[in-house]
Scaffold this motif. Structure first.
Motif, PDB file in Angstrom:
ATOM      1  N   GLN A   1      -2.477  17.908  -3.142  1.00 55.24           N
ATOM      2  CA  GLN A   1      -2.487  17.696  -1.996  1.00 55.24           C
ATOM      3  C   GLN A   1      -3.589  16.551  -2.277  1.00 55.24           C
ATOM      4  O   GLN A   1      -4.863  16.886  -3.413  1.00 55.24           O
ATOM      5  N   PHE A   2      -3.991  15.352  -1.597  1.00 55.97           N
ATOM      6  CA  PHE A   2      -4.951  14.691  -2.032  1.00 55.97           C
ATOM      7  C   PHE A   2      -5.978  14.517  -0.694  1.00 55.97           C
ATOM      8  O   PHE A   2      -5.387  14.741   0.375  1.00 55.97           O
ATOM      9  N   LYS A   3      -7.545  14.336  -1.857  1.00 54.58           N
ATOM     10  CA  LYS A   3      -8.742  13.972  -0.442  1.00 54.58           C
ATOM     11  C   LYS A   3      -8.725  12.974   0.185  1.00 54.58           C
ATOM     12  O   LYS A   3      -8.287  11.794  -0.247  1.00 54.58           O
ATOM     13  N   LEU A   4      -8.644  12.887   1.610  1.00 54.51           N
ATOM     14  CA  LEU A   4      -9.124  11.793   2.392  1.00 54.51           C
ATOM     15  C   LEU A   4      -9.713  10.717   1.859  1.00 54.51           C
ATOM     16  O   LEU A   4      -9.151   9.263   2.387  1.00 54.51           O
ATOM     17  N   ASP A   5     -10.897  11.031   1.007  1.00 52.67           N
ATOM     18  CA  ASP A   5     -11.568  10.089   0.231  1.00 52.67           C
ATOM     19  C   ASP A   5     -11.273   9.628  -1.319  1.00 52.67           C
ATOM     20  O   ASP A   5     -11.616   9.650  -1.781  1.00 52.67           O
ATOM     21  N   GLY A   6      -9.980   9.833  -1.154  1.00 56.07           N
ATOM     22  CA  GLY A   6      -9.511   9.816  -2.767  1.00 56.07           C
ATOM     23  C   GLY A   6      -9.020   7.970  -3.351  1.00 56.07           C
ATOM     24  O   GLY A   6      -9.292   7.387  -2.259  1.00 56.07           O
ATOM     25  N   ALA A   7      -9.752   7.314  -4.618  1.00 54.92           N
ATOM     26  CA  ALA A   7      -9.528   5.793  -4.096  1.00 54.92           C
ATOM     27  C   ALA A   7      -8.010   5.098  -4.221  1.00 54.92           C
ATOM     28  O   ALA A   7      -6.832   5.979  -4.726  1.00 54.92           O
ATOM     29  N   ILE A   8      -7.550   4.119  -3.609  1.00 51.22           N
ATOM     30  CA  ILE A   8      -6.445   3.488  -3.815  1.00 51.22           C
ATOM     31  C   ILE A   8      -7.339   2.677  -4.682  1.00 51.22           C
ATOM     32  O   ILE A   8      -7.186   2.272  -5.222  1.00 51.22           O
ATOM     33  N   VAL A   9      -5.698   2.821  -5.438  1.00 48.39           N
ATOM     34  CA  VAL A   9      -5.594   1.333  -6.578  1.00 48.39           C
ATOM     35  C   VAL A   9      -4.963  -0.054  -6.337  1.00 48.39           C
ATOM     36  O   VAL A   9      -3.344   0.805  -5.821  1.00 48.39           O
ATOM     37  N   TYR A  10      -5.860  -0.579  -6.211  1.00 47.56           N
ATOM     38  CA  TYR A  10      -5.335  -1.717  -5.348  1.00 47.56           C
ATOM     39  C   TYR A  10      -4.618  -2.824  -6.925  1.00 47.56           C
ATOM     40  O   TYR A  10      -5.461  -3.546  -7.464  1.00 47.56           O
ATOM     41  N   ASP A  11      -3.283  -3.298  -6.336  1.00 48.33           N
ATOM     42  CA  ASP A  11      -3.451  -4.658  -7.463  1.00 48.33           C
ATOM     43  C   ASP A  11      -3.146  -5.749  -7.121  1.00 48.33           C
ATOM     44  O   ASP A  11      -3.740  -5.931  -5.995  1.00 48.33           O
ATOM     45  N   GLN A  12      -2.353  -6.750  -7.687  1.00 50.36           N
ATOM     46  CA  GLN A  12      -2.685  -8.144  -7.888  1.00 50.36           C
ATOM     47  C   GLN A  12      -2.524  -8.916  -6.187  1.00 50.36           C
ATOM     48  O   GLN A  12      -2.913  -9.762  -5.677  1.00 50.36           O
TER      49      GLN A  12
ATOM     50  N   LEU B   1       0.898  -0.964   0.013  1.00 52.13           N
ATOM     51  CA  LEU B   1      -0.272  -0.085   0.230  1.00 52.13           C
ATOM     52  C   LEU B   1       0.863   1.253   0.161  1.00 52.13           C
ATOM     53  O   LEU B   1       0.522   2.161  -0.635  1.00 52.13           O
ATOM     54  N   ILE B   2       1.972   1.929   1.071  1.00 56.48           N
ATOM     55  CA  ILE B   2       3.201   2.204   0.893  1.00 56.48           C
ATOM     56  C   ILE B   2       3.134   2.909  -0.820  1.00 56.48           C
ATOM     57  O   ILE B   2       3.951   3.453  -1.622  1.00 56.48           O
TER      58      ILE B   2
ATOM     59  N   SER C   1     -10.900 -10.815  -1.459  1.00 52.73           N
ATOM     60  CA  SER C   1      -9.936 -10.305  -0.772  1.00 52.73           C
ATOM     61  C   SER C   1      -8.739  -8.643  -0.476  1.00 52.73           C
ATOM     62  O   SER C   1      -8.544  -8.816  -1.716  1.00 52.73           O
ATOM     63  N   LEU C   2      -9.016  -8.177   0.450  1.00 52.00           N
ATOM     64  CA  LEU C   2      -8.141  -7.665   0.066  1.00 52.00           C
ATOM     65  C   LEU C   2      -7.493  -6.824   1.189  1.00 52.00           C
ATOM     66  O   LEU C   2      -7.947  -6.780   2.662  1.00 52.00           O
ATOM     67  N   ALA C   3      -6.728  -5.933   1.270  1.00 52.81           N
ATOM     68  CA  ALA C   3      -5.275  -5.377   2.515  1.00 52.81           C
ATOM     69  C   ALA C   3      -6.199  -4.304   2.486  1.00 52.81           C
ATOM     70  O   ALA C   3      -6.345  -3.284   2.097  1.00 52.81           O
ATOM     71  N   THR C   4      -6.377  -4.259   3.886  1.00 52.59           N
ATOM     72  CA  THR C   4      -6.842  -3.092   4.873  1.00 52.59           C
ATOM     73  C   THR C   4      -5.808  -3.191   6.112  1.00 52.59           C
ATOM     74  O   THR C   4      -4.965  -3.621   6.173  1.00 52.59           O
ATOM     75  N   VAL C   5      -5.896  -1.753   6.668  1.00 56.57           N
ATOM     76  CA  VAL C   5      -5.295  -1.076   8.121  1.00 56.57           C
ATOM     77  C   VAL C   5      -5.633  -2.239   8.903  1.00 56.57           C
ATOM     78  O   VAL C   5      -4.890  -1.874  10.384  1.00 56.57           O
ATOM     79  N   GLU C   6      -6.653  -3.306   8.795  1.00 59.06           N
ATOM     80  CA  GLU C   6      -6.997  -4.472   9.535  1.00 59.06           C
ATOM     81  C   GLU C   6      -6.722  -5.267   9.688  1.00 59.06           C
ATOM     82  O   GLU C   6      -7.228  -6.731   9.798  1.00 59.06           O
ATOM     83  N   GLY C   7      -5.691  -5.409   8.501  1.00 63.29           N
ATOM     84  CA  GLY C   7      -5.157  -6.561   8.029  1.00 63.29           C
ATOM     85  C   GLY C   7      -6.374  -7.503   6.621  1.00 63.29           C
ATOM     86  O   GLY C   7      -7.435  -6.884   6.379  1.00 63.29           O
ATOM     87  N   ARG C   8      -5.913  -8.428   5.927  1.00 60.72           N
ATOM     88  CA  ARG C   8      -7.324  -8.943   4.500  1.00 60.72           C
ATOM     89  C   ARG C   8      -8.279  -9.179   5.371  1.00 60.72           C
ATOM     90  O   ARG C   8      -8.767  -9.634   6.593  1.00 60.72           O
ATOM     91  N   ILE C   9      -9.057  -9.215   4.392  1.00 56.11           N
ATOM     92  CA  ILE C   9     -10.384  -9.588   4.709  1.00 56.11           C
ATOM     93  C   ILE C   9     -11.234  -9.651   3.484  1.00 56.11           C
ATOM     94  O   ILE C   9     -11.216  -9.120   2.307  1.00 56.11           O
ATOM     95  N   LYS C  10     -12.293 -10.348   3.612  1.00 57.10           N
ATOM     96  CA  LYS C  10     -12.598 -11.071   2.629  1.00 57.10           C
ATOM     97  C   LYS C  10     -14.218 -10.193   2.295  1.00 57.10           C
ATOM     98  O   LYS C  10     -15.243 -10.955   3.179  1.00 57.10           O
ATOM     99  N   VAL C  11     -13.907  -9.312   1.083  1.00 52.77           N
ATOM    100  CA  VAL C  11     -15.856  -9.247   1.069  1.00 52.77           C
ATOM    101  C   VAL C  11     -16.631  -9.983   0.094  1.00 52.77           C
ATOM    102  O   VAL C  11     -16.091  -9.457  -1.017  1.00 52.77           O
TER     103      VAL C  11
END
Length: 349
Positions: A91-102, A70-71, A114-124
């Protein structure tokens, strides 16, 4: 063998706690982008490789809940933003998009992601259209996605006025309070790019084709940034003045032959290429977020009608910039006159 590239919108169906985890991830990701942006701007470093060497470890320590990938995605987002303009700090808004790669996103069949988050992986759980299910079924899917969280509409404001907006060529937008959003900068750049495109197309080499693609992407980013700035200004003004926003209904502007007959031949390319639809979309969604109503009016003859006496005649439009009514003698900037007509039509309807 190369894979097939397809684009699809996938709707996530998170539980409340999953939504909150994604929201916190998005906020911390964009906070990291803002810190990286400061480092990039102050050190005049905009190369992805060099910027990663410069700030990866300090950012990793400061934002310890963000995974390493993510960094890296945040660094890439900052570098992409500075491709447009390196002289102004991004400057970036706090609700700006995140580009998720593989590495931080993986599909678990066609029902979960399955997505990486600040609280670990979650399955949505997720929803995919029937067409894309048939295309993606029984295939190993790889790629990347933009995570965008849906923001609820703002509470509708009480309105007492109408702000008419005319979209044009010399001025991208003009409002009925007399503010002009000039298109001079973008039009001058596009003239330069057009000359460069002609040279590159005549060469026909692979390197020339790559340059053409790079220029096309840069032009799209530039137009998008300008449209964001204009739409933000318009919506904020409507909020301040408790106004409904009135726009012309320009669906099919590039296909409407009758419309193009009223435009000088030298300007038709600019008219067809400028992303009016994108600008309208930006105005609409920003207005919804802030509770500002938007209405659409018939664009027919707004540029030929006198906002003072109502007389309509093509001779009223003396030049691209000048309007002078042949009936009552009213004189005004042509785009400003059109914005007043749009405002009046919205009030009447």
């Amino acid at each position: 063998m190369n894979g097939i590239l397809i684009t699809t919108k996938i709707k996530l169906l998170p539980k409340q706690e999953q939504y909150q985890a994604l929201k916190r991830t998005m906020e911390q990701f964009n906070q990291a982008c803002n810190r990286i942006s400061i480092i990039a701007y102050e050190s005049n470093c905009f190369s992805k490789v060099k910027l990663q060497q410069l700030c990866y470890y300090p950012i990793r320590i400061e934002f310890e809940n963000l995974s390493s990938q993510l960094i890296i995605r945040a660094i890439a987002k900052v570098c992409e933003a500075y491709k447009l303009n390196k002289k102004t700090k991004c400057q970036f808004k706090l609700d700006g998009a995140i580009v998720y790669d593989q590495r931080i996103l993986s599909l678990k069949g066609l029902g979960n992601v399955s997505l990486a988050t600040v609280e670990g992986r979650i399955k949505v759980p997720m929803f995919i259209s029937g067409y894309h299910i048939s295309v993606m079924q029984d295939r190993r899917i790889r790629g990347q996605a933009d995570l965008v969280l849906e923001i609820p509409e703002g509470e509708r404001i009480n309105t007492s006025e109408v702000l008419g907006i005319d979209l044009g060529i010399v001025n991208i937008a003009t409002d009925s309070k007399g503010e002009f959003f000039s298109g001079a900068k973008i039009n001058n750049l596009r003239k330069r790019y057009s000359r460069l495109r002609t040279k590159l197309q005549s060469k026909g080499t692979k390197a020339a084709k790559r340059r053409l693609q790079q220029r096309a992407r840069k032009e799209r980013r530039m137009a998008r940034d300008i449209n964001h700035c204009i739409s933000k200004n318009i919506v904020e003004k409507a909020q301040r003045h408790s106004s409904v926003i009135a726009l012309e209904n320009l669906n099919g502007i590039s296909k409407n032959k009758q419309k193009s007959k009223t435009v000088m031949k030298s300007q038709r390319q600019r008219l067809s290429r400028w992303s009016f639809f994108q600008l309208r979309q930006f105005i609409e969604y920003k207005a919804r977020m802030n509770g500002v109503p938007v209405v659409f009016v018939d664009p027919k003859y707004t540029s030929q009608e006198c906002s003072s006496c109502g007389h309509t005649d093509k001779e009223n439009r003396k030049t691209q910039d000048q309007f002078e009514c042949v009936s009552c003698g009213f004189v005004a900037n042509a785009d400003y006159n059109a914005s007043l007509n749009i405002k009046r039509r919205a009030i009447v309807s």
